[in-house]
Design a protein around this motif. Structure first.
Motif, PDB file in Angstrom:
ATOM      1  N   UNK A   1      48.068  29.307  37.423  1.00 14.04           N
ATOM      2  CA  UNK A   1      48.987  29.854  36.429  1.00 14.04           C
ATOM      3  C   UNK A   1      49.451  31.250  36.834  1.00 14.04           C
ATOM      4  N   UNK A   2      50.485  31.714  36.148  1.00 14.57           N
ATOM      5  CA  UNK A   2      50.970  33.074  36.326  1.00 14.57           C
ATOM      6  C   UNK A   2      50.170  33.990  35.419  1.00 14.57           C
ATOM      7  N   UNK A   3      49.559  35.008  35.989  1.00 14.33           N
ATOM      8  CA  UNK A   3      48.760  35.956  35.202  1.00 14.33           C
ATOM      9  C   UNK A   3      49.413  37.327  35.271  1.00 14.33           C
ATOM     10  N   UNK A   4      49.171  38.113  34.238  1.00 14.85           N
ATOM     11  CA  UNK A   4      49.735  39.457  34.141  1.00 14.85           C
ATOM     12  C   UNK A   4      48.674  40.499  34.487  1.00 14.85           C
ATOM     13  N   UNK A   5      49.133  41.628  34.956  1.00 13.17           N
ATOM     14  CA  UNK A   5      48.217  42.712  35.285  1.00 13.17           C
ATOM     15  C   UNK A   5      47.434  43.132  34.048  1.00 13.17           C
ATOM     16  N   UNK A   6      46.101  43.239  34.190  1.00 11.36           N
ATOM     17  CA  UNK A   6      45.236  43.603  33.077  1.00 11.36           C
ATOM     18  C   UNK A   6      44.757  42.431  32.258  1.00 11.36           C
ATOM     19  N   UNK A   7      45.275  41.223  32.503  1.00  9.54           N
ATOM     20  CA  UNK A   7      44.848  40.050  31.734  1.00  9.54           C
ATOM     21  C   UNK A   7      43.397  39.702  32.073  1.00  9.54           C
ATOM     22  N   UNK A   8      42.527  39.445  31.071  1.00  5.93           N
ATOM     23  CA  UNK A   8      41.129  39.077  31.356  1.00  5.93           C
ATOM     24  C   UNK A   8      41.059  37.738  32.094  1.00  5.93           C
ATOM     25  N   UNK A   9      40.236  37.711  33.142  1.00  7.03           N
ATOM     26  CA  UNK A   9      40.087  36.499  33.946  1.00  7.03           C
ATOM     27  C   UNK A   9      38.685  35.896  33.832  1.00  7.03           C
ATOM     28  N   UNK A  10      37.660  36.737  33.874  1.00  9.78           N
ATOM     29  CA  UNK A  10      36.269  36.283  33.764  1.00  9.78           C
ATOM     30  C   UNK A  10      35.520  37.198  32.793  1.00  9.78           C
ATOM     31  N   UNK A  11      34.464  36.640  32.215  1.00  4.37           N
ATOM     32  CA  UNK A  11      33.561  37.439  31.400  1.00  4.37           C
ATOM     33  C   UNK A  11      32.159  37.328  31.981  1.00  4.37           C
ATOM     34  N   UNK A  12      31.581  38.489  32.334  1.00  5.83           N
ATOM     35  CA  UNK A  12      30.215  38.565  32.840  1.00  5.83           C
ATOM     36  C   UNK A  12      29.299  38.918  31.680  1.00  5.83           C
ATOM     37  N   UNK A  13      28.086  38.387  31.692  1.00  2.00           N
ATOM     38  CA  UNK A  13      27.128  38.623  30.605  1.00  2.00           C
ATOM     39  C   UNK A  13      26.986  40.130  30.346  1.00  2.00           C
TER      40      UNK A  13
ATOM     41  N   UNK B   1      36.447  40.904  33.650  1.00  2.00           N
ATOM     42  CA  UNK B   1      37.139  41.111  34.929  1.00  2.00           C
ATOM     43  C   UNK B   1      38.634  40.907  34.703  1.00  2.00           C
ATOM     44  N   UNK B   2      39.473  41.959  34.891  1.00  2.00           N
ATOM     45  CA  UNK B   2      40.910  41.820  34.635  1.00  2.00           C
ATOM     46  C   UNK B   2      41.674  41.454  35.911  1.00  2.00           C
ATOM     47  N   UNK B   3      42.923  41.036  35.738  1.00  2.00           N
ATOM     48  CA  UNK B   3      43.818  40.778  36.867  1.00  2.00           C
ATOM     49  C   UNK B   3      44.334  42.105  37.410  1.00  2.00           C
ATOM     50  N   UNK B   4      44.148  42.384  38.708  1.00  2.00           N
ATOM     51  CA  UNK B   4      44.600  43.670  39.240  1.00  2.00           C
ATOM     52  C   UNK B   4      46.111  43.764  39.399  1.00  2.00           C
ATOM     53  N   UNK B   5      46.814  42.633  39.595  1.00  2.00           N
ATOM     54  CA  UNK B   5      48.267  42.623  39.740  1.00  2.00           C
ATOM     55  C   UNK B   5      48.829  41.441  38.962  1.00  2.00           C
ATOM     56  N   UNK B   6      50.129  41.443  38.802  1.00  2.00           N
ATOM     57  CA  UNK B   6      50.819  40.294  38.218  1.00  2.00           C
ATOM     58  C   UNK B   6      51.198  39.326  39.325  1.00  2.00           C
ATOM     59  N   UNK B   7      50.901  38.053  39.139  1.00  2.00           N
ATOM     60  CA  UNK B   7      51.245  37.071  40.157  1.00  2.00           C
ATOM     61  C   UNK B   7      50.662  35.718  39.849  1.00  2.00           C
ATOM     62  N   UNK B   8      50.744  34.840  40.853  1.00  2.00           N
ATOM     63  CA  UNK B   8      50.239  33.480  40.717  1.00  2.00           C
ATOM     64  C   UNK B   8      48.791  33.453  41.210  1.00  2.00           C
ATOM     65  N   UNK B   9      47.879  33.004  40.328  1.00  2.00           N
ATOM     66  CA  UNK B   9      46.468  32.968  40.693  1.00  2.00           C
ATOM     67  C   UNK B   9      46.111  31.606  41.266  1.00  2.00           C
ATOM     68  N   UNK B  10      45.236  31.613  42.261  1.00  3.05           N
ATOM     69  CA  UNK B  10      44.818  30.372  42.890  1.00  3.05           C
ATOM     70  C   UNK B  10      43.620  29.755  42.191  1.00  3.05           C
ATOM     71  N   UNK B  11      42.903  28.939  42.920  1.00  2.61           N
ATOM     72  CA  UNK B  11      41.721  28.283  42.352  1.00  2.61           C
ATOM     73  C   UNK B  11      40.580  29.284  42.210  1.00  2.61           C
TER      74      UNK B  11
END
Length: 410
Positions: free
Chosen positions: A102-114, A193-203
């Motif tokens: 998907x296309x993600x935006x800069x700063x969008x949360x990607x993972x949550x660590x305990x 863990x946020x997205x560092x840039x805006x773009x298309x994220x892989x697997x």
């Protein structure tokens, strides 16, 4: 015929008629052969007369003009921006918060660590700050009480000095506790863990429940910004030196490097790009210099790693002539020649230097001077030194009937 003649004639009447017809046929055949022989004798003479006549040819007057130096070079696409998503704190992955591809935006949360340990560390740092603040207040108050007593020498000045130093140490401890609390809060924030840039994220390269560390070599995922896109173009250092030499000698000026792409399937890419810079080093393995062009990619047609062909003008040659391709012939050695209308309207064969085309014309850099008449029509029937009847190319011709001496049948 009288009776005496008939009695003396050895041929019967029927045979005599047959012999007469046979003689007439022989006479007719002999006359026909004489006519053919006469025509055969006249035919070489007619050919010689025709060869001696000026050949009708069409010409164009060439003029000096300018032509771009077009090059077509291999290239490879690369992402405009590319970032690997990495954890900045250690812990166990609780959730993945994005859809792969998907296309993600800069700063969008990607993972949550305990975050449990980091919440506890933040609470501890907050408590330490409160303790340090209370101690600093007490030390400061004690120093303030001793100050007037030390002035009247009711207490030793050393006691006041020690109290003042203790107050300052307490305030420093407060500053340290504040920094520790700030660090604990940052670490707690890094559990998301946020997205560092805006773009298309892989697997995703990790799964929920995986243990990650702040210094691990494997990224969690990779994000690529695909609009715009870069194309890295390779050109040999020898060609680049030749171009710079031409620019230094004059007559050739730099061009705005507008680039067009041909994709891997042979189709043309719909958007043009521009060369942004060329590297100042030569790759020792390939002997090439890399130039980078930038292209818009709104539909996402270009993907990182694709091989393409880039076509663009590196410079503009201002001292060339253009000759239609139909006027140029090449011998088995590949040498290009043209016919020009020389003095006295005689055909002159001229060797030229034509290494590239522009549209339907050859770009000629040597061998032809501006203002000369180059034969573009009728070149297949002329020879060097032959007399010509030159007319402007594509001029209407009036076809006259042949002279009586050249008519069929001679």
């Amino acid at each position: 015929m009288n009776a005496a003649a008939q009695s003396n004639n050895p041929w019967p009447a029927g045979q005599l008629a047959t012999a007469s017809r046979f003689a007439r046929h022989i006479a007719i055949a002999a006359l026909a052969m004489l006519g053919v022989a006469g025509c055969a004798q006249q035919e070489p003479q007619a050919k010689r007369d025709k060869a001696s006549k000026p050949a009708n040819v069409g010409y164009v007057v060439v003029q000096q003009t300018s032509a771009p130096l077009i090059v077509e070079l291999p290239g490879r696409t690369s992402a405009f921006q590319q970032s690997e998503v990495r954890p900045q704190v250690s812990g166990v992955i609780l959730r993945r918060l994005f859809t792969e591809g998907a296309l993600v935006r800069k700063g969008q949360p990607l993972y949550e660590i305990d975050p449990a340990l980091y919440r506890a560390a933040a609470s501890e740092a907050r408590a330490n700050l409160q303790s340090a603040t209370a101690s600093a207040e007490a030390r400061t108050a004690q120093a303030e009480r001793l100050k007037p007593l030390a002035q009247i020498e009711a207490v030793a000045k050393q006691d006041y000095t020690d109290a003042l130093a203790a107050a300052r140490q307490a305030r420093a401890a407060v500053a340290q506790s504040e920094a520790q609390l700030q660090t604990a809060r940052i670490n707690l924030r890094y559990t998301t863990v946020p997205a560092p840039i805006t773009g298309r994220i892989g697997r995703s390269l990790v799964t929920v429940g995986a243990l990650v560390t702040a210094n691990q070599a494997t990224p969690l995922a990779q994000i690529s910004q695909l609009d715009p896109m870069f194309v890295d173009i390779q050109q040999s250092s020898a060609d680049l030196l030749a171009l710079r030499r031409q620019l230094a000698q004059g007559g050739v000026v730099p061009a705005h490097a507008d680039v067009r792409l041909t994709l891997e399937d042979g189709s043309a890419y719909g958007y043009g790009g521009r060369v942004e810079f060329a590297e100042a080093i030569v790759d020792p393995a390939s002997g090439t210099v890399t130039m980078r062009a930038r292209f818009p990619n709104p539909e996402g047609v270009l993907l990182p790693g694709m091989f393409v062909r880039a076509r663009f003008a590196q410079a503009i040659d201002q001292s060339v002539v253009l000759i239609p391709q139909t006027a140029v012939a090449r011998d088995p050695a590949g040498i290009a020649t043209v016919y020009v209308v020389g003095p006295g309207n005689k055909a002159q064969e001229r060797k030229i230097t034509a290494t590239r085309t522009q549209g339907t014309s050859w770009v000629v850099t040597e061998g032809i001077r501006p203002g000369e008449k180059v034969v573009v029509q009728g070149t297949a029937t002329i020879r060097p030194g032959q007399a010509l009847n030159p007319v402007p190319a594509s001029a209407p011709q009036r076809v006259a009937p042949p002279p009586p001496g050249e008519r069929k049948g001679g």
